[in-house]
Scaffold this active site. Structure first.
Site, PDB file in Angstrom:
ATOM      1  N   ASN A  57       7.681  -6.117   5.522  1.00  0.00           N
ATOM      2  CA  ASN A  57       6.514  -5.824   6.706  1.00  0.00           C
ATOM      3  C   ASN A  57       6.175  -7.130   7.366  1.00  0.00           C
ATOM      4  O   ASN A  57       5.465  -8.061   6.636  1.00  0.00           O
ATOM      5  CB  ASN A  57       5.385  -4.959   5.964  1.00  0.00           C
ATOM      6  CG  ASN A  57       4.310  -4.791   6.877  1.00  0.00           C
ATOM      7  OD1 ASN A  57       4.376  -5.008   8.211  1.00  0.00           O
ATOM      8  ND2 ASN A  57       3.377  -4.354   6.251  1.00  0.00           N
ATOM      9  N   TRP A  58       6.499  -7.361   8.543  1.00  0.00           N
ATOM     10  CA  TRP A  58       6.172  -8.719   9.319  1.00  0.00           C
ATOM     11  C   TRP A  58       4.625  -8.645   9.631  1.00  0.00           C
ATOM     12  O   TRP A  58       4.235  -9.749  10.101  1.00  0.00           O
ATOM     13  CB  TRP A  58       7.139  -8.877  10.250  1.00  0.00           C
ATOM     14  CG  TRP A  58       8.640  -9.311   9.842  1.00  0.00           C
ATOM     15  CD1 TRP A  58       8.941  -9.432   8.373  1.00  0.00           C
ATOM     16  CD2 TRP A  58       9.672  -9.605  10.502  1.00  0.00           C
ATOM     17  NE1 TRP A  58      10.204  -9.789   8.366  1.00  0.00           N
ATOM     18  CE2 TRP A  58      10.637  -9.969   9.604  1.00  0.00           C
ATOM     19  CE3 TRP A  58       9.967  -9.491  11.922  1.00  0.00           C
ATOM     20  CZ2 TRP A  58      11.931 -10.268  10.108  1.00  0.00           C
ATOM     21  CZ3 TRP A  58      11.107 -10.157  12.499  1.00  0.00           C
ATOM     22  CH2 TRP A  58      12.138 -10.404  11.414  1.00  0.00           C
ATOM     23  N   LYS A  59       4.119  -7.595   9.647  1.00  0.00           N
ATOM     24  CA  LYS A  59       2.670  -7.432   9.912  1.00  0.00           C
ATOM     25  C   LYS A  59       2.634  -7.925  11.332  1.00  0.00           C
ATOM     26  O   LYS A  59       3.114  -7.875  12.247  1.00  0.00           O
ATOM     27  CB  LYS A  59       1.759  -7.921   9.038  1.00  0.00           C
ATOM     28  CG  LYS A  59       2.002  -7.607   7.448  1.00  0.00           C
ATOM     29  CD  LYS A  59       0.850  -7.851   6.652  1.00  0.00           C
ATOM     30  CE  LYS A  59       1.512  -7.393   5.139  1.00  0.00           C
ATOM     31  NZ  LYS A  59       0.465  -7.990   4.125  1.00  0.00           N
ATOM     32  N   HIS A  83      -0.433   2.043   5.210  1.00  0.00           N
ATOM     33  CA  HIS A  83      -0.568   0.630   4.487  1.00  0.00           C
ATOM     34  C   HIS A  83      -2.009   0.404   4.361  1.00  0.00           C
ATOM     35  O   HIS A  83      -2.983   0.687   5.134  1.00  0.00           O
ATOM     36  CB  HIS A  83       0.125  -0.414   5.402  1.00  0.00           C
ATOM     37  CG  HIS A  83      -0.109  -1.769   4.946  1.00  0.00           C
ATOM     38  ND1 HIS A  83      -0.945  -2.613   4.820  1.00  0.00           N
ATOM     39  CD2 HIS A  83       1.097  -2.464   4.064  1.00  0.00           C
ATOM     40  CE1 HIS A  83      -0.440  -3.744   4.056  1.00  0.00           C
ATOM     41  NE2 HIS A  83       0.759  -3.813   3.603  1.00  0.00           N
ATOM     42  N   GLU A  94      -3.909  -2.335   4.614  1.00  0.00           N
ATOM     43  CA  GLU A  94      -4.644  -3.084   5.670  1.00  0.00           C
ATOM     44  C   GLU A  94      -5.027  -1.959   6.839  1.00  0.00           C
ATOM     45  O   GLU A  94      -5.967  -2.015   7.352  1.00  0.00           O
ATOM     46  CB  GLU A  94      -3.478  -4.027   6.111  1.00  0.00           C
ATOM     47  CG  GLU A  94      -3.575  -5.072   5.228  1.00  0.00           C
ATOM     48  CD  GLU A  94      -2.387  -6.080   5.478  1.00  0.00           C
ATOM     49  OE1 GLU A  94      -1.492  -5.973   6.409  1.00  0.00           O
ATOM     50  OE2 GLU A  94      -2.195  -6.765   4.352  1.00  0.00           O
ATOM     51  N   SER A 113       2.675  -9.016  -3.577  1.00  0.00           N
ATOM     52  CA  SER A 113       3.154 -10.403  -3.781  1.00  0.00           C
ATOM     53  C   SER A 113       4.576 -10.666  -4.610  1.00  0.00           C
ATOM     54  O   SER A 113       4.630 -11.319  -5.432  1.00  0.00           O
ATOM     55  CB  SER A 113       2.021 -11.174  -4.644  1.00  0.00           C
ATOM     56  OG  SER A 113       0.935 -11.239  -3.951  1.00  0.00           O
ATOM     57  N   GLY A 127       5.477  -8.347   2.003  1.00  0.00           N
ATOM     58  CA  GLY A 127       4.761  -8.902   3.113  1.00  0.00           C
ATOM     59  C   GLY A 127       5.310 -10.482   3.419  1.00  0.00           C
ATOM     60  O   GLY A 127       6.291 -10.645   4.076  1.00  0.00           O
ATOM     61  N   GLY A 128       4.472 -11.168   2.767  1.00  0.00           N
ATOM     62  CA  GLY A 128       4.502 -12.835   2.915  1.00  0.00           C
ATOM     63  C   GLY A 128       5.729 -13.214   2.789  1.00  0.00           C
ATOM     64  O   GLY A 128       6.444 -14.182   3.790  1.00  0.00           O
TER      65      GLY A 128
END
Ligand code: PEP
Length: 253
Positions: free
Chosen positions: A11-13, A97, A99, A215, A236-237
């Site tokens: 997920n590149w957000k 999600h 967020e 994470s 994510g990151g």
């Protein structure tokens, strides 16, 4: 590890312009060329979807969006429909999600409507659930997951949901560097699968993939993936850098 084909999803957000997304997708495509037995999905931001779809043509990497709106069309400024996502080249869409729940008013009810909209266009929903730190500390993890699943999947039958992916993402582990232990992940995944068994029957529960998110990094992915009910990762990151993400894809090497 399970007999279900693992899915490693990124997920590149709200990161990467179209040009940057194309560059990263091209690099990833060459890095994962020849991968077997693992499915891959990346979810760039809306404005990059069509460009990235061109890059991914002929590769094993699926394209996903990060959200959708449930209406088909009309006066809904700023929203994107499931049909538009399919037209842009998506096969998957992340729904619910944390967020979106935290910053944009997403509820279990809106998640339910979005899953219905995704399915109506044969998009595969990646349905996200997970408890906050306070909920875990209060011993409410299972009741939170129970409600998110029951309301999010309300009024569906198993046939509607074939192919759906569930992502267990404890909020306290997202972007914090604090990964759930593999035992915590397994416990939650097992709970989710047995709830899906109760609601939709064993054949469904045995085939649905439950991803872990929070994470995930090259140094913890393997241990998580060894757990019997962990069928992949939503990342994510660590998905932003193609080299790092490809190490997650090759978790078994
Ligand atoms: C996520 O946002 O879904 C996520 C799991 O992020 P991170 O990998 O950065 O914790």
């Amino acid at each position: 590890m399970t007999s279900r084909t693992p899915l490693i999803a990124g997920n590149w957000k709200m990161n990467k312009t179209g040009t940057q997304a194309v560059e990263a997708a091209s690099r990833l495509k060459s890095l994962v060329n020849g991968v077997r037995g693992v499915q891959i999905m990346i979810a760039p931001t809306y404005t990059a979807l069509s460009q990235v779809a061109q890059v991914l043509k002929g590769s094993a990497i699926a394209l996903g969006a990060q959200d959708l709106f449930w209406e088909k069309q009309g006066a809904f400024t700023g929203k994107i429909s499931s049909e538009m996502l399919v037209d842009a080249g998506c096969s998957h869409v992340i729904i619910g999600h944390s967020e979106r729940r935290q910053f944009f008013g997403e509820t279990d009810q809106t998640v339910n409507r979005k899953i219905r909209a995704a399915i109506s266009e044969k998009l595969i929903p990646v349905f996200c659930i997970g408890e906050s730190e306070a909920e875990r500390d209060a011993g409410d993890t299972f009741s939170v997951l129970d409600k998110q699943v029951r309301v999010g999947l309300k009024d569906f039958v198993s046939d509607d949901l074939s192919g759906i992916v569930v992502a267990y993402e404890p909020i306290w582990a997202i972007g914090t560097g604090k990964t759930a232990t593999r035992e915590q992940a397994q416990e939650a995944h097992q709970f989710i699968r047995s709830l899906l068994d109760t609601l939709f029957g064993k054949p469904f529960a045995n085939t649905v993939r439950v991803l872990y998110g929070g994470s995930v990094k090259p140094d913890n992915v393997r241990a998580l993936m060894e757990m019997p009910d962990v069928d992949g990762a939503l990342v994510g990151g660590a998905s932003l850098d193609p080299e790092t993400f490809s190490k997650l894809v090759f978790f078994n090497d």
